[in-house]
Design a protein around this motif. Structure first.
Motif, PDB file in Angstrom:
ATOM      1  N   VAL A 273       0.835  -1.208   0.000  1.00  0.00           N
ATOM      2  CA  VAL A 273       0.000   0.000   0.000  1.00  0.00           C
ATOM      3  C   VAL A 273       0.865   1.251   0.000  1.00  0.00           C
ATOM      4  CG1 VAL A 273      -1.813   1.285   1.214  1.00  0.00           C
ATOM      5  CG2 VAL A 273      -1.875  -1.218   1.194  1.00  0.00           C
ATOM      6  N   LEU A 274       1.958   1.214   0.775  1.00  0.00           N
ATOM      7  CA  LEU A 274       2.842   2.379   0.877  1.00  0.00           C
ATOM      8  C   LEU A 274       3.544   2.710  -0.435  1.00  0.00           C
ATOM      9  CD1 LEU A 274       4.392   1.721   4.392  1.00  0.00           C
ATOM     10  CD2 LEU A 274       3.103   3.758   3.741  1.00  0.00           C
ATOM     11  N   LYS A 275       3.661   1.744  -1.312  1.00  0.00           N
ATOM     12  CA  LYS A 275       4.237   2.026  -2.629  1.00  0.00           C
ATOM     13  C   LYS A 275       3.273   2.826  -3.496  1.00  0.00           C
ATOM     14  CE  LYS A 275       7.028  -2.177  -2.531  1.00  0.00           C
ATOM     15  NZ  LYS A 275       7.111  -3.588  -2.960  1.00  0.00           N
ATOM     16  N   TYR A 276       1.991   2.777  -3.116  1.00  0.00           N
ATOM     17  CA  TYR A 276       0.967   3.488  -3.887  1.00  0.00           C
ATOM     18  C   TYR A 276       0.470   4.729  -3.147  1.00  0.00           C
ATOM     19  CZ  TYR A 276      -2.976   4.026  -7.068  1.00  0.00           C
ATOM     20  OH  TYR A 276      -3.866   4.513  -8.001  1.00  0.00           O
TER      21      TYR A 276
ATOM     22  N   ALA B  96       7.215  -3.004  14.039  1.00  0.00           N
ATOM     23  CA  ALA B  96       8.613  -2.571  14.109  1.00  0.00           C
ATOM     24  C   ALA B  96       9.232  -2.542  12.716  1.00  0.00           C
ATOM     25  CB  ALA B  96       9.402  -3.514  15.023  1.00  0.00           C
ATOM     26  N   VAL B  97       9.009  -3.590  11.934  1.00  0.00           N
ATOM     27  CA  VAL B  97       9.563  -3.653  10.576  1.00  0.00           C
ATOM     28  C   VAL B  97       9.047  -2.502   9.735  1.00  0.00           C
ATOM     29  CG1 VAL B  97       9.614  -4.996   8.440  1.00  0.00           C
ATOM     30  CG2 VAL B  97       9.912  -6.151  10.650  1.00  0.00           C
ATOM     31  N   LEU B  98       7.752  -2.219   9.825  1.00  0.00           N
ATOM     32  CA  LEU B  98       7.144  -1.157   9.023  1.00  0.00           C
ATOM     33  C   LEU B  98       7.635   0.229   9.434  1.00  0.00           C
ATOM     34  CD1 LEU B  98       3.639  -2.769   8.925  1.00  0.00           C
ATOM     35  CD2 LEU B  98       4.996  -2.249   6.888  1.00  0.00           C
ATOM     36  N   LEU B  99       8.196   0.328  10.630  1.00  0.00           N
ATOM     37  CA  LEU B  99       8.818   1.577  11.079  1.00  0.00           C
ATOM     38  C   LEU B  99      10.301   1.635  10.724  1.00  0.00           C
ATOM     39  CD1 LEU B  99       7.138   1.891  14.591  1.00  0.00           C
ATOM     40  CD2 LEU B  99       6.818   3.463  12.674  1.00  0.00           C
ATOM     41  N   GLY B 100      10.815   0.547  10.140  1.00  0.00           N
ATOM     42  CA  GLY B 100      12.218   0.511   9.748  1.00  0.00           C
ATOM     43  C   GLY B 100      13.138  -0.113  10.772  1.00  0.00           C
TER      44      GLY B 100
ATOM     45  N   ILE C 193      11.867  -4.950   2.338  1.00  0.00           N
ATOM     46  CA  ILE C 193      10.596  -5.156   1.638  1.00  0.00           C
ATOM     47  C   ILE C 193       9.807  -3.850   1.631  1.00  0.00           C
ATOM     48  CG2 ILE C 193       8.390  -6.405   1.656  1.00  0.00           C
ATOM     49  CD1 ILE C 193       9.916  -8.704   3.078  1.00  0.00           C
ATOM     50  N   VAL C 194       9.884  -3.129   2.737  1.00  0.00           N
ATOM     51  CA  VAL C 194       9.182  -1.844   2.849  1.00  0.00           C
ATOM     52  C   VAL C 194       9.905  -0.779   2.029  1.00  0.00           C
ATOM     53  CG1 VAL C 194       8.147  -0.204   4.463  1.00  0.00           C
ATOM     54  CG2 VAL C 194       8.595  -2.554   5.209  1.00  0.00           C
ATOM     55  N   GLY C 195      11.216  -0.710   2.162  1.00  0.00           N
ATOM     56  CA  GLY C 195      12.002   0.280   1.430  1.00  0.00           C
ATOM     57  C   GLY C 195      12.321   1.486   2.280  1.00  0.00           C
ATOM     58  N   GLU C 196      13.515   1.996   2.154  1.00  0.00           N
ATOM     59  CA  GLU C 196      13.996   3.088   3.009  1.00  0.00           C
ATOM     60  C   GLU C 196      13.104   4.312   3.003  1.00  0.00           C
ATOM     61  OE1 GLU C 196      17.999   4.531   2.934  1.00  0.00           O
ATOM     62  OE2 GLU C 196      18.800   2.499   2.859  1.00  0.00           O
TER      63      GLU C 196
END
Length: 303
Positions: free
Chosen positions: A113-116, A148-152, A161-164
């Motif tokens: 979703v964050l890519k869009y 935690a992962v989604l916060l980096g 996977i999320v991206g910097e």
């Protein structure tokens, strides 16, 4: 009544249980399907396409020696595929409805979703914090780490996977229904300044006030709201079929009313329902509850 939400829904199943400590939640997507979620959405007035399941190569899963990340290789692979699928669905102008599977799949769903949607608010319904890192996790189960992962924070094979440039903003995350937090999670939530409405706040403030504040936090200055709903947010008397039951959860009407208010905000852009474990359930009670909750989130009201 159908609110002003994307009329085209794509269902994506993720039969992954490798992030959890109890097997069986891989059967969750089909349990929710069997409970009639697609028919329910069509009756509301949506165009629905079931895209099937993301492949999960369970036989290839392994844990590195001395690692506190169980089954990392397959979980990373599945979430990468899910992220791509969610982004593809949104690029086609459709609403992604993801059915889990354990809560580690939120890494893939939300990163897609964050890519869009570059600025995303998240309302996270859960008894737990899911904000552990490999250093703080008491179990090594990755379904306790997605926030935690989604916060980096955490292992690079997951955060990449999320991206910097795509990590969630902590100020737009809201927890609802928390009541069982590890000490490391409590510390992380305080340090990050994340808004947490525990069951105490729901009891004290009432679900209407809690949700009004949650929608404001997740919806203001964002491109929309994602709902991540772990079925253990509900009291076990309503949802017995989940692997990490905690007494004293949300009741039937609190949960439905909360999702109805999100629907009425017309800010919803994506959603996932996770942690349905038919092996622990009673006559698919939890799968049915998930299907009905999806209906409330998407505008299934009497009038």
């Amino acid at each position: 009544m159908k609110p002003n939400i994307n009329s085209n829904i794509a269902i994506i199943g993720v039969p992954l249980d490798l992030g959890a400590g109890t097997r069986g939640v891989n059967l969750g997507p089909d349990a929710i399907r069997y409970a009639g979620v697609e028919e329910r959405l069509k009756n509301i007035g949506y165009n629905v396409e079931d895209l099937g399941d993301i492949p999960v190569n369970r036989s290839q899963a392994f844990t590195e020696p001395n690692s506190n990340l169980k089954n990392l290789n397959v979980i990373s692979e599945v979430n990468s595929l899910l992220s791509e699928k969610v982004f593809s669905v949104m690029s086609e102008g459709k609403f992604p409805l993801v059915l889990g599977g354990d809560h580690s799949i939120a890494i893939g769903t939300i990163s897609g979703v964050l890519k869009y949607k570059k600025s995303l608010g998240v309302i996270w319904f859960d008894a737990h914090g899911d904000i552990n890192t490999p250093e703080t996790s008491p179990s090594g189960n990755i379904h306790g780490m997605p926030v935690a992962v989604l916060l980096g924070l955490g292992d690079k094979s997951l955060t990449k996977i999320v991206g910097e440039n795509n990590f969630l903003k902590k100020e737009n995350i809201v927890y609802i229904g928390s009541r069982d937090l590890d000490s490391g999670e409590r510390k992380a939530m305080k340090e990050q300044g994340i808004t947490v409405f525990t069951m105490h706040e729901i009891d004290d403030m009432g679900i209407k006030k809690v949700m009004e504040e949650a929608i404001k936090i997740a919806g203001d200055n964002t491109d929309g709201i994602h709902v991540s709903f772990d079925m253990d947010a509900l009291d076990p008397s309503i949802a017995p079929g989940t692997g990490t039951k905690v007494p004293g959860g949300m009741n039937y009407r609190e949960a439905h009313y909360a999702l109805e208010l999100i629907a009425k905000s017309e800010k919803l852009v994506s959603a996932e329902f996770v942690e349905v474990n038919p092996l622990l359930d009673n006559a698919n009670m939890t799968g049915k509850a998930a299907a009905v909750l999806v209906g409330s989130l998407m505008g299934e009201w009497l009038i």
